[in-house]
Design an enzyme around this catalytic site. Structure first.
Site, PDB file in Angstrom:
ATOM      1  N   CYS A 147       0.818  -1.231   0.000  1.00  0.00           N
ATOM      2  CA  CYS A 147       0.000   0.000   0.000  1.00  0.00           C
ATOM      3  C   CYS A 147       0.843   1.269   0.000  1.00  0.00           C
ATOM      4  CB  CYS A 147      -0.948   0.001   1.189  1.00  0.00           C
ATOM      5  SG  CYS A 147      -1.967  -1.464   1.267  1.00  0.00           S
ATOM      6  N   HIS A 193      -3.058   7.068   3.202  1.00  0.00           N
ATOM      7  CA  HIS A 193      -3.497   5.767   2.704  1.00  0.00           C
ATOM      8  C   HIS A 193      -4.846   5.423   3.335  1.00  0.00           C
ATOM      9  CE1 HIS A 193      -3.884   1.725   1.595  1.00  0.00           C
ATOM     10  NE2 HIS A 193      -3.594   1.231   2.786  1.00  0.00           N
ATOM     11  N   ASN A 244     -10.293   0.062   0.810  1.00  0.00           N
ATOM     12  CA  ASN A 244      -8.837   0.147   0.694  1.00  0.00           C
ATOM     13  C   ASN A 244      -8.416  -0.425  -0.664  1.00  0.00           C
ATOM     14  OD1 ASN A 244      -6.084  -0.267   0.862  1.00  0.00           O
ATOM     15  ND2 ASN A 244      -6.135  -1.202   2.896  1.00  0.00           N
TER      16      ASN A 244
END
Ligand code: ACO
Length: 334
Positions: free
Chosen positions: A112, A261, A291
């Site tokens: 990520c 994030h 996500n």
């Protein structure tokens, strides 16, 4: 002042919407539990595009948005932890399908944190003078890695891609990258190799992951210790944010825009509270997208850009963490 300028952005948002209520049809869960624990309401799933195809769509949108001829691109950095193939890399497929024949192609995987790593890397290529225009494209097909019987993780993720085109600019830029190697305790998704070697003596190479292989129902999918990731994430986001603004010599209250994030609203809120950043300056889209790993930040950049909300000179922090465990931050002035 060896910084960068984002000259165009793009994204690919798959059309299939999967709500929290959809999960409640096959798991013992609820919209209320998922939303209050994470801030996620729905996510998008790819039903008809490979990872590289989402990347191609986002890249084409960024080229068009910046008015860049694909032949002007010197380098494509593609970030993904869900590639379609071991080889060719997805960046090579993107190069072909957008017609960027002059570009070198590199895929990177810091999970990520990928987009932040790529921005850091792109700036270095730009300031050696070797590259004039770089396409960064982050594309993730995370639903392929989910165990849809695991109610503690599968609802977190979505699919999608985001892209930016960057060039060198005389603006402030600072970055901070790091990692805390995780020995397969907090978060992993293993590669599935099936050996058909007929000779004797080639069967012990995987003994270090025997504890995973011996749990067959779990060995194909993402596996996460949610609480361990949560603890790491809040500290890593706070620390790397603090380090990068210290390098830049600015105060957290001076920051105009933070794009974190998009893992979990509670993680983001805790880290921003630690850094004394007002939530009005923090951009999130995880309620609608979940996500999407390294695609989260460039997707938000594209949303802001197309809404006319990215203003010249804005003091901006990108901050994130990922499997690895990796973390990173960038301070830049737009
Ligand atoms: N629906 C209903 N109940 C559930 C669900 C669910 N989907 N999942 C777990 N529960 C139950 C548990 O069984 C537990 O019940 P118990 O107390 O009777 O045992 C209770 O809810 C609490 O479970 P916890 O695991 O303590 O829930 P927590 O508050 O930690 O939230 C979550 C779980 C949302 C996964 C959280 O730990 C988290 O967000 N962690 C970080 C995840 C993350 O960001 N991962 C990153 C992914 S990759 C990347 O971006 C780098």
């Amino acid at each position: 002042m060896n910084g960068i300028k984002i000259i165009g952005t793009g994204r690919c948002v798959p059309s299939k919407v999967v709500t929290n209520d959809d999960f409640a049809t096959f798991l013992d869960t609820s919209d209320e539990w998922i939303y209050t624990r994470t801030g996620i309401k729905q996510r998008r799933y790819s039903t008809d595009m490979m990872n590289y195809e989402m990347a191609v769509e986002a890249a084409k949108n960024a080229l068009e948005n910046s008015g860049t001829d694909p032949l002007e691109i010197d380098l494509i950095i593609l970030t993904t932890c869900t590639p379609d193939f071991f080889y060719p890399s997805d960046s090579c497929l993107v190069q072909h399908y957008i017609g960027a024949a002059n570009a070198a192609c590199i895929d990177i995987n810091t999970a990520c944190t990928g987009f932040i790593s790529a921005v850091d890397m792109a700036r270095r290529y730009l300031w050696t003078g070797d590259c004039k225009k770089i396409l960064i494209v982050s594309s993730e097909f995370l639903t392929r890695q989910q165990d849809f019987t695991d109610r503690t993780s599968c609802f977190l993720f979505g699919d999608g891609a985001g892209a930016v085109i960057v060039e060198a600019a005389d603006k402030p830029f600072y970055s901070c990258l790091g990692a805390k190697g995780d020995p397969l305790e907090a978060l992993y998704c293993r590669v599935n190799y099936e050996s058909n070697m007929p000779l004797e003596g080639f069967k012990d190479y995987d003994k270090s992951i025997r504890h995973i292989l011996d749990t067959p129902e779990k060995n194909k999918y993402l596996k996460m210790d949610g609480k361990a990731v949560y603890r790491f994430a809040v500290d890593a986001m706070t620390d790397s944010f603090a380090k990068v603004i210290a390098k830049a010599g600015v105060n957290s209250r001076d920051i105009d825009l933070v794009i974190p994030h998009q893992a979990n609203q509670r993680i983001i809120s805790s880290a921003m509270k630690n850094m004394d950043v007002d939530e009005s300056r923090v951009c999130c889209n995880l309620a609608d997208h979940g996500n999407t790993s390294s695609a989260c930040i460039p997707t938000i950049l594209d949303e802001l850009n197309r809404a006319g909300k990215l203003k010249e000179g804005m003091k901006t922090v990108l901050v994130g963490f990922g499997a690895g465990l990796t973390y990173g931050s960038v301070y830049m002035e737009l």
